[in-house]
Design a protein around this motif. Structure first.
Motif, PDB file in Angstrom:
ATOM      1  N   LEU A  75       0.883  -1.217   0.063  1.00  0.00           N
ATOM      2  CA  LEU A  75       0.061   0.121  -0.017  1.00  0.00           C
ATOM      3  C   LEU A  75       0.778   1.210  -0.054  1.00  0.00           C
ATOM      4  CD1 LEU A  75      -2.827   1.119   0.199  1.00  0.00           C
ATOM      5  CD2 LEU A  75      -2.698   1.140   2.691  1.00  0.00           C
ATOM      6  N   PHE A  76       0.561   2.211  -1.119  1.00  0.00           N
ATOM      7  CA  PHE A  76       1.340   3.569  -1.095  1.00  0.00           C
ATOM      8  C   PHE A  76       0.465   4.589  -0.337  1.00  0.00           C
ATOM      9  CE2 PHE A  76       1.728   7.496  -3.329  1.00  0.00           C
ATOM     10  CZ  PHE A  76       3.068   7.768  -2.979  1.00  0.00           C
ATOM     11  N   ALA A  77      -0.827   4.725  -0.500  1.00  0.00           N
ATOM     12  CA  ALA A  77      -1.463   5.571   0.313  1.00  0.00           C
ATOM     13  C   ALA A  77      -3.037   5.059   0.066  1.00  0.00           C
ATOM     14  CB  ALA A  77      -1.516   6.898  -0.233  1.00  0.00           C
ATOM     15  N   ALA A  78      -3.949   5.621   0.946  1.00  0.00           N
ATOM     16  CA  ALA A  78      -5.166   5.406   0.963  1.00  0.00           C
ATOM     17  C   ALA A  78      -6.143   6.544   1.055  1.00  0.00           C
ATOM     18  CB  ALA A  78      -5.499   4.276   2.107  1.00  0.00           C
ATOM     19  N   CYS A  79      -7.312   6.626   0.329  1.00  0.00           N
ATOM     20  CA  CYS A  79      -8.311   7.653   0.498  1.00  0.00           C
ATOM     21  C   CYS A  79      -9.466   7.072   0.854  1.00  0.00           C
ATOM     22  CB  CYS A  79      -8.295   8.390  -0.742  1.00  0.00           C
ATOM     23  SG  CYS A  79      -9.750   9.754  -0.860  1.00  0.00           S
ATOM     24  N   PHE A  80     -10.105   7.685   2.182  1.00  0.00           N
ATOM     25  CA  PHE A  80     -11.306   6.984   2.522  1.00  0.00           C
ATOM     26  C   PHE A  80     -12.402   8.072   2.168  1.00  0.00           C
ATOM     27  CE2 PHE A  80      -7.621   5.853   5.528  1.00  0.00           C
ATOM     28  CZ  PHE A  80      -8.004   4.802   5.554  1.00  0.00           C
ATOM     29  N   SER A  97     -11.042  15.800 -17.583  1.00  0.00           N
ATOM     30  CA  SER A  97     -11.959  14.826 -17.008  1.00  0.00           C
ATOM     31  C   SER A  97     -10.981  13.456 -16.430  1.00  0.00           C
ATOM     32  CB  SER A  97     -13.044  14.257 -17.919  1.00  0.00           C
ATOM     33  OG  SER A  97     -12.545  13.544 -19.131  1.00  0.00           O
ATOM     34  N   ARG A  98      -9.781  13.563 -17.125  1.00  0.00           N
ATOM     35  CA  ARG A  98      -8.908  12.462 -16.569  1.00  0.00           C
ATOM     36  C   ARG A  98      -8.158  12.575 -15.280  1.00  0.00           C
ATOM     37  NH1 ARG A  98      -4.754  11.498 -19.521  1.00  0.00           N
ATOM     38  NH2 ARG A  98      -4.664  13.295 -20.648  1.00  0.00           N
ATOM     39  N   TYR A  99      -8.113  13.637 -14.573  1.00  0.00           N
ATOM     40  CA  TYR A  99      -7.482  14.138 -13.350  1.00  0.00           C
ATOM     41  C   TYR A  99      -8.451  14.480 -12.310  1.00  0.00           C
ATOM     42  CZ  TYR A  99      -3.362  14.178 -16.402  1.00  0.00           C
ATOM     43  OH  TYR A  99      -2.570  13.754 -17.288  1.00  0.00           O
ATOM     44  N   PHE A 100      -7.826  13.904 -11.096  1.00  0.00           N
ATOM     45  CA  PHE A 100      -8.675  14.181  -9.929  1.00  0.00           C
ATOM     46  C   PHE A 100      -7.593  14.456  -8.730  1.00  0.00           C
ATOM     47  CE2 PHE A 100     -10.929  11.262 -12.275  1.00  0.00           C
ATOM     48  CZ  PHE A 100     -12.143  11.439 -12.093  1.00  0.00           C
ATOM     49  N   VAL A 101      -8.243  15.052  -7.401  1.00  0.00           N
ATOM     50  CA  VAL A 101      -7.209  15.349  -6.286  1.00  0.00           C
ATOM     51  C   VAL A 101      -7.989  14.396  -5.273  1.00  0.00           C
ATOM     52  CG1 VAL A 101      -6.858  17.247  -4.696  1.00  0.00           C
ATOM     53  CG2 VAL A 101      -6.743  17.810  -7.142  1.00  0.00           C
ATOM     54  N   LEU A 102      -6.976  13.740  -4.620  1.00  0.00           N
ATOM     55  CA  LEU A 102      -7.320  12.760  -3.425  1.00  0.00           C
ATOM     56  C   LEU A 102      -7.007  13.441  -2.114  1.00  0.00           C
ATOM     57  CD1 LEU A 102      -6.687   9.192  -4.973  1.00  0.00           C
ATOM     58  CD2 LEU A 102      -8.764  11.037  -5.377  1.00  0.00           C
ATOM     59  N   ARG A 103      -7.741  13.359  -1.228  1.00  0.00           N
ATOM     60  CA  ARG A 103      -7.301  13.543   0.235  1.00  0.00           C
ATOM     61  C   ARG A 103      -7.072  12.434   1.008  1.00  0.00           C
ATOM     62  NH1 ARG A 103      -9.468  13.663   5.488  1.00  0.00           N
ATOM     63  NH2 ARG A 103      -9.028  15.764   6.710  1.00  0.00           N
ATOM     64  N   ILE A 104      -5.750  11.978   1.035  1.00  0.00           N
ATOM     65  CA  ILE A 104      -5.128  10.899   1.621  1.00  0.00           C
ATOM     66  C   ILE A 104      -4.809  11.000   3.194  1.00  0.00           C
ATOM     67  CG2 ILE A 104      -4.048  10.059  -0.556  1.00  0.00           C
ATOM     68  CD1 ILE A 104      -1.276  11.047   0.604  1.00  0.00           C
ATOM     69  N   ASP A 105      -5.028   9.824   3.909  1.00  0.00           N
ATOM     70  CA  ASP A 105      -5.050   9.885   5.166  1.00  0.00           C
ATOM     71  C   ASP A 105      -4.253   8.799   5.695  1.00  0.00           C
ATOM     72  OD1 ASP A 105      -5.535  10.297   7.913  1.00  0.00           O
ATOM     73  OD2 ASP A 105      -7.571  10.206   7.569  1.00  0.00           O
ATOM     74  N   ASP A 106      -3.398   9.124   6.898  1.00  0.00           N
ATOM     75  CA  ASP A 106      -2.552   7.894   7.256  1.00  0.00           C
ATOM     76  C   ASP A 106      -3.183   7.208   8.470  1.00  0.00           C
ATOM     77  OD1 ASP A 106      -2.421   9.748   9.107  1.00  0.00           O
ATOM     78  OD2 ASP A 106      -0.278   9.832   9.373  1.00  0.00           O
ATOM     79  N   GLY A 107      -4.401   7.625   9.054  1.00  0.00           N
ATOM     80  CA  GLY A 107      -5.211   6.787   9.820  1.00  0.00           C
ATOM     81  C   GLY A 107      -4.898   7.295  11.192  1.00  0.00           C
ATOM     82  N   GLY A 109      -4.743  10.976  11.866  1.00  0.00           N
ATOM     83  CA  GLY A 109      -5.252  12.378  11.887  1.00  0.00           C
ATOM     84  C   GLY A 109      -4.332  13.140  11.042  1.00  0.00           C
ATOM     85  N   LYS A 110      -3.406  12.719  10.177  1.00  0.00           N
ATOM     86  CA  LYS A 110      -2.533  13.373   9.385  1.00  0.00           C
ATOM     87  C   LYS A 110      -3.110  13.183   8.064  1.00  0.00           C
ATOM     88  CE  LYS A 110       1.671  13.591  11.980  1.00  0.00           C
ATOM     89  NZ  LYS A 110       3.171  13.313  11.925  1.00  0.00           N
ATOM     90  N   TYR A 111      -3.432  14.246   6.904  1.00  0.00           N
ATOM     91  CA  TYR A 111      -3.531  13.872   5.601  1.00  0.00           C
ATOM     92  C   TYR A 111      -3.057  14.993   4.636  1.00  0.00           C
ATOM     93  CZ  TYR A 111      -6.226  18.443   6.618  1.00  0.00           C
ATOM     94  OH  TYR A 111      -6.557  19.613   7.025  1.00  0.00           O
ATOM     95  N   ALA A 112      -3.096  14.655   3.355  1.00  0.00           N
ATOM     96  CA  ALA A 112      -2.506  15.591   2.629  1.00  0.00           C
ATOM     97  C   ALA A 112      -3.354  15.379   1.138  1.00  0.00           C
ATOM     98  CB  ALA A 112      -1.052  14.963   2.128  1.00  0.00           C
ATOM     99  N   PHE A 113      -3.028  16.267   0.145  1.00  0.00           N
ATOM    100  CA  PHE A 113      -3.756  16.339  -0.977  1.00  0.00           C
ATOM    101  C   PHE A 113      -2.608  15.869  -2.233  1.00  0.00           C
ATOM    102  CE2 PHE A 113      -6.314  19.054   1.535  1.00  0.00           C
ATOM    103  CZ  PHE A 113      -7.473  18.542   1.444  1.00  0.00           C
ATOM    104  N   ILE A 114      -2.956  15.054  -3.036  1.00  0.00           N
ATOM    105  CA  ILE A 114      -2.214  14.509  -4.226  1.00  0.00           C
ATOM    106  C   ILE A 114      -2.992  14.546  -5.339  1.00  0.00           C
ATOM    107  CG2 ILE A 114      -0.619  13.172  -2.811  1.00  0.00           C
ATOM    108  CD1 ILE A 114      -2.293  10.622  -3.503  1.00  0.00           C
ATOM    109  N   GLY A 115      -2.433  14.609  -6.579  1.00  0.00           N
ATOM    110  CA  GLY A 115      -3.137  14.594  -7.911  1.00  0.00           C
ATOM    111  C   GLY A 115      -3.061  13.155  -8.301  1.00  0.00           C
ATOM    112  N   LEU A 116      -4.304  12.816  -8.932  1.00  0.00           N
ATOM    113  CA  LEU A 116      -4.437  11.311  -9.537  1.00  0.00           C
ATOM    114  C   LEU A 116      -4.675  11.680 -11.120  1.00  0.00           C
ATOM    115  CD1 LEU A 116      -4.689   8.314  -9.187  1.00  0.00           C
ATOM    116  CD2 LEU A 116      -7.108   8.793  -8.809  1.00  0.00           C
ATOM    117  N   GLY A 117      -3.969  10.905 -11.944  1.00  0.00           N
ATOM    118  CA  GLY A 117      -4.218  10.925 -13.421  1.00  0.00           C
ATOM    119  C   GLY A 117      -4.370   9.406 -13.960  1.00  0.00           C
ATOM    120  N   PHE A 118      -5.570   9.592 -14.878  1.00  0.00           N
ATOM    121  CA  PHE A 118      -5.736   8.187 -15.705  1.00  0.00           C
ATOM    122  C   PHE A 118      -5.244   8.385 -16.964  1.00  0.00           C
ATOM    123  CE2 PHE A 118      -8.783   8.535 -12.131  1.00  0.00           C
ATOM    124  CZ  PHE A 118      -8.804   6.773 -11.669  1.00  0.00           C
TER     125      PHE A 118
END
Length: 276
Positions: A75-80, A97-107, A109-118
């Motif tokens: 597992l690299f990262a997870a978005c709930f 329409s091929r790109y999104f922004v995910l809010r990842i959480d380490d479980g 309480g810490k989170y960050a925003f990353i870009g996701l592309g298909f």
């Protein structure tokens, strides 16, 4: 741990995979300067930090977007994605329409925003469909629970008006009074109608020949049949008027007078005119 607790824990850990994409790209994105949203045109190719496999997993009400290594599965990262709060975890890009922004959480309480592309648009479309299907599933489950709760409440309701037992007890009887039919001298409805109130039924006498019959209705004007009958009758009268034998009164006047009686009359008739 009891058997019921173990079974409940197994149900909670049961996962259903909604989508698998073999390769996606993850980008480090700059902070958002405006409240309008993110634009993937601002992301540089040098900001690409990872590529691997994406899985969308449904675990009861919760949906997880997992970024895993394509070979080892680490597992690299997870978005709930919480139910009813999808926009807080997944936000589409404004310019693609091929790109999104995910809010990842380490479980923790810490989170960050990353870009996701298909790589393909159909993969991004399937990603959106998978998230929508999970939301519909959660909505249906809540409606089922609500209906089952209403059913259980109706079953627990006690009827304060029990059914009344109308069955006869032992030794009870029912008496029915039936009104007798009126007796008549004859049998059947015709006899009852003829008898009436003890008097015979009077019938009208048949019509006689002397009874004046009503004259028929006059024919309509300009009737071709009546006109033809009238023309035929006038033609017959004219023919009889022109026929000399139709009027025998002239012949009687020309006959000679007869004298005597008996045989003398017959002799005179034989000698003069032929007897008709």
């Amino acid at each position: 741990m009891s058997f019921e607790e173990e079974e409940k824990e197994e149900e909670e850990t049961f996962e259903h995979t909604l989508l698998v994409v073999r390769e996606v790209s993850v980008y480090k994105i700059p902070p958002r300067t405006t409240s309008g949203g993110y634009k993937c045109g601002e992301w540089l190719q040098s900001d690409k930090i990872w590529s691997g496999r994406l899985r969308v997993v449904s675990c009861k009400d919760r949906c997880e977007i997992r970024l895993e290594d394509s070979n080892s599965g680490d597992l690299f990262a997870a978005c709930f994605v919480d139910p009813g709060r999808r926009e807080n975890s997944v936000e589409p890009s404004l310019d693609s329409s091929r790109y999104f922004v995910l809010r990842i959480d380490d479980g923790r309480g810490k989170y960050a925003f990353i870009g996701l592309g298909f790589a393909e648009r159909n993969e991004a479309f399937d990603f959106n469909v998978a998230l929508s299907d999970h939301e519909k599933y959660v909505r249906r489950e809540k409606e089922k629970e609500k209906e089952s709760g209403e059913t259980s409440e109706s079953d627990d309701h006690i009827d304060i008006h029990p059914a009344v037992n109308h069955r006869l007890k032992e030794g009870e009887t029912i008496r029915i009074n039936v009104k007798p039919k009126p007796t008549t001298n004859g049998t059947g409805m015709l006899s009852a109608a003829l008898s009436g109130n003890g008097k015979p039924l009077a019938l009208a006498p048949p019509p006689t020949a002397a009874t004046k019959t009503r004259s028929p209705l006059p024919p309509p004007p300009n009737d071709p049949v009546i006109s033809r009958i009238a023309s035929d009758s006038s033609t017959g009268n004219t023919r009889r008027r022109n026929d000399p034998l139709s009027d025998l009164s002239q012949l009687k006047k020309n006959l000679p007078p007869t004298q005597g009686s008996g045989p003398t009359k017959s002799t005179g008739a034989a000698s003069g005119w032929a007897a008709f």
